[in-house]
Design an enzyme around this catalytic site. Structure first.
Site, PDB file in Angstrom:
ATOM      1  N   ASP A  86      -1.396   6.673   6.413  1.00 49.15           N
ATOM      2  CA  ASP A  86      -2.297   5.752   5.630  1.00 49.15           C
ATOM      3  C   ASP A  86      -2.864   4.706   7.043  1.00 49.15           C
ATOM      4  O   ASP A  86      -2.231   3.557   7.716  1.00 49.15           O
ATOM      5  CB  ASP A  86      -2.061   5.150   4.899  1.00 49.15           C
ATOM      6  CG  ASP A  86      -2.867   3.598   4.179  1.00 49.15           C
ATOM      7  OD1 ASP A  86      -4.505   3.047   4.634  1.00 49.15           O
ATOM      8  OD2 ASP A  86      -3.018   2.866   3.740  1.00 49.15           O
ATOM      9  N   LYS A 105     -11.650  -1.753   6.486  1.00 45.64           N
ATOM     10  CA  LYS A 105     -11.208  -2.822   8.104  1.00 45.64           C
ATOM     11  C   LYS A 105     -11.375  -2.949   8.609  1.00 45.64           C
ATOM     12  O   LYS A 105     -11.662  -3.932   9.158  1.00 45.64           O
ATOM     13  CB  LYS A 105      -9.307  -2.306   7.429  1.00 45.64           C
ATOM     14  CG  LYS A 105      -9.058  -1.461   5.680  1.00 45.64           C
ATOM     15  CD  LYS A 105      -9.128  -3.622   5.103  1.00 45.64           C
ATOM     16  CE  LYS A 105      -8.691  -3.402   3.566  1.00 45.64           C
ATOM     17  NZ  LYS A 105      -7.458  -1.971   3.033  1.00 45.64           N
ATOM     18  N   TRP A 156       0.610  -1.549  -0.195  1.00 44.34           N
ATOM     19  CA  TRP A 156       0.173  -0.424   0.274  1.00 44.34           C
ATOM     20  C   TRP A 156       1.029   1.104   0.187  1.00 44.34           C
ATOM     21  O   TRP A 156       0.701   1.967  -0.457  1.00 44.34           O
ATOM     22  CB  TRP A 156      -0.691   0.051   0.902  1.00 44.34           C
ATOM     23  CG  TRP A 156      -2.198  -1.331   0.572  1.00 44.34           C
ATOM     24  CD1 TRP A 156      -1.844  -2.225   1.800  1.00 44.34           C
ATOM     25  CD2 TRP A 156      -2.906  -1.122   0.098  1.00 44.34           C
ATOM     26  NE1 TRP A 156      -3.390  -2.958   1.622  1.00 44.34           N
ATOM     27  CE2 TRP A 156      -3.614  -2.585   0.402  1.00 44.34           C
ATOM     28  CE3 TRP A 156      -3.308  -0.595  -0.974  1.00 44.34           C
ATOM     29  CZ2 TRP A 156      -4.887  -2.854  -0.513  1.00 44.34           C
ATOM     30  CZ3 TRP A 156      -4.361  -1.068  -1.969  1.00 44.34           C
ATOM     31  CH2 TRP A 156      -4.621  -2.410  -1.622  1.00 44.34           C
TER      32      TRP A 156
END
Ligand code: PLP
Length: 360
Positions: free
Chosen positions: A171, A195, A101
């Protein structure tokens, strides 16, 4: 009705209580005679939903008044672009690359300005967090970027990097609301909610006001400007209204459970059960350096691919879903987010013990 233990990395398990409440309100939201899916985002009922959600999030995370809370669309991936587009004033940013990511975020920033990869753990398949206390931070960096919890590899920054005074952008998709945070240490905290908070389709951005530029390059699309959304309090256009409503319910659930300190305590308990077993097992082992282990995503292997596949298959038959590791790592991964009950982890470990005994 049979609910499984869902160890998915995302979209992931939500509190059963929240789902039940949403089901009860599905046809008639509190006397409005309609579902939240069917109502105007400018209605009084919806105004209360989004305002309450923001207020509860502010309370949970103790967000200072000089930070804006934005409920946006496009997932975490859209922020990979919005961040450089809005925050690169000098056109320079430093990236710490600790997984796929962060790598994607870095690649996106490279399209927009000068992005520097100042640290990486790719040399060992991202199985650790590099030492970030004395990195070559660029003098003119507009920000330093991290992915705080690496969903795929199961690593977590236990201490934030020393940014040498530069703005930290993080993030937190897969560790959002898993423990208390000191918001003031960050310029931007953001995450996709699928998530640990709610349904896919919402990304929450917490951004210090002075970082929101009044003007950006004229080619930046309107929808990708933080100022547009901040000025309109996330209602510039139709927001992901139903998703925000569910997020709001999860905020209330966390408040009721005792807030982020309580979440941390529970998450540590759950992680200890699983890591404790992995450390004592003769068959299974964790893949991450001990001090960098995530509380949320726990990758593990047997060392034998066939046995891994057998485990995933038998676990599924026993009611433990989505334990297959990410395709780039293989093996297994158990994501044990806030809504995963302790009992789910205990039962998984009991199942792993049994599997170990049967496959010794
Ligand atoms: C899942 C995930 C993403 C991508 O989220 P999308 O909403 O699918 O764009 C980004 N970062 C992290 C840490 C993630 O876990």
């Amino acid at each position: 009705m049979a609910r499984v233990y869902n160890f998915s990395a995302g979209p992931a398990v939500l509190p059963e209580e929240v789902l039940k409440e949403a089901a009860e309100e599905m046809l008639d939201y509190r006397g409005t005679g309609m579902s939240v899916m069917e109502m105007s985002h400018r209605s009084k009922a919806y105004d209360e939903i989004i305002k309450t959600a923001e207020a509860d999030l502010r309370e949970l995370m103790n967000i200072p008044d000089n930070y804006k809370v934005l409920f946006l669309q496009g997932g975490a991936s859209q922020q990979f672009a919005m961040i450089p587009m809005n925050l690169m004033k000098n056109g320079v940013a430093d990236y710490i690359v600790t997984g796929q990511w962060a790598k994607k975020a870095y690649a996106e920033a490279c399209k927009y300005g000068k992005a520097n990869k100042i640290a990486s753990s790719e040399d060992q398949t991202f199985s650790y967090i590099p030492d970030c206390q004395d990195l070559p931070i660029s003098e003119d960096a507009d920000y330093v970027y991290i992915c705080e919890n690496n969903t795929i590899y199961g690593t977590k920054f236990k201490t934030l990097p020393n940014t040498k005074g530069k703005t930290l952008v993080a993030d937190v998709s897969s560790c959002f609301l898993s423990e208390p945070v000191d918001v003031e240490k960050y310029g931007v905290i953001y995450g996709g909610v699928q998530k640990n908070i709610g349904p896919a389709g919402v990304v929450i951005v917490i951004i210090r006001e002075d970082l929101i530029p009044d003007e950006v390059d004229e080619n930046v699309p309107t929808m990708l400007q933080y100022k547009i959304h901040a000025d309109a309090q996330s209602l510039y256009n139709t927001p992901p209204a139903y998703g925000i409503y569910i997020c709001g319910k999860v905020f209330q659930w966390i408040k009721k459970m005792g807030g982020l300190a309580e979440m941390k305590k529970r998450n540590e308990e759950k992680a200890k059960i699983l890591y404790g077993f992995l450390d004592s097992s003769k068959l299974f082992r964790g893949t991450v350096r001990n001090e960098d282990r995530s509380l949320m995503n726990v990758p593990f292997v047997t060392g034998n691919e066939e046995l891994d596949a057998k485990f995933v298959k038998e676990a599924k038959e026993a009611g433990f879903e989505n334990l297959k590791g990410h395709r780039s790592v293989g093996g297994m991964r158990a994501s044990i987010y806030n809504a995963m009950p302790k009992e789910g982890v205990e039962k998984l470990v009991a199942f792993m013990k049994e599997f170990e005994a049967n496959n010794a």
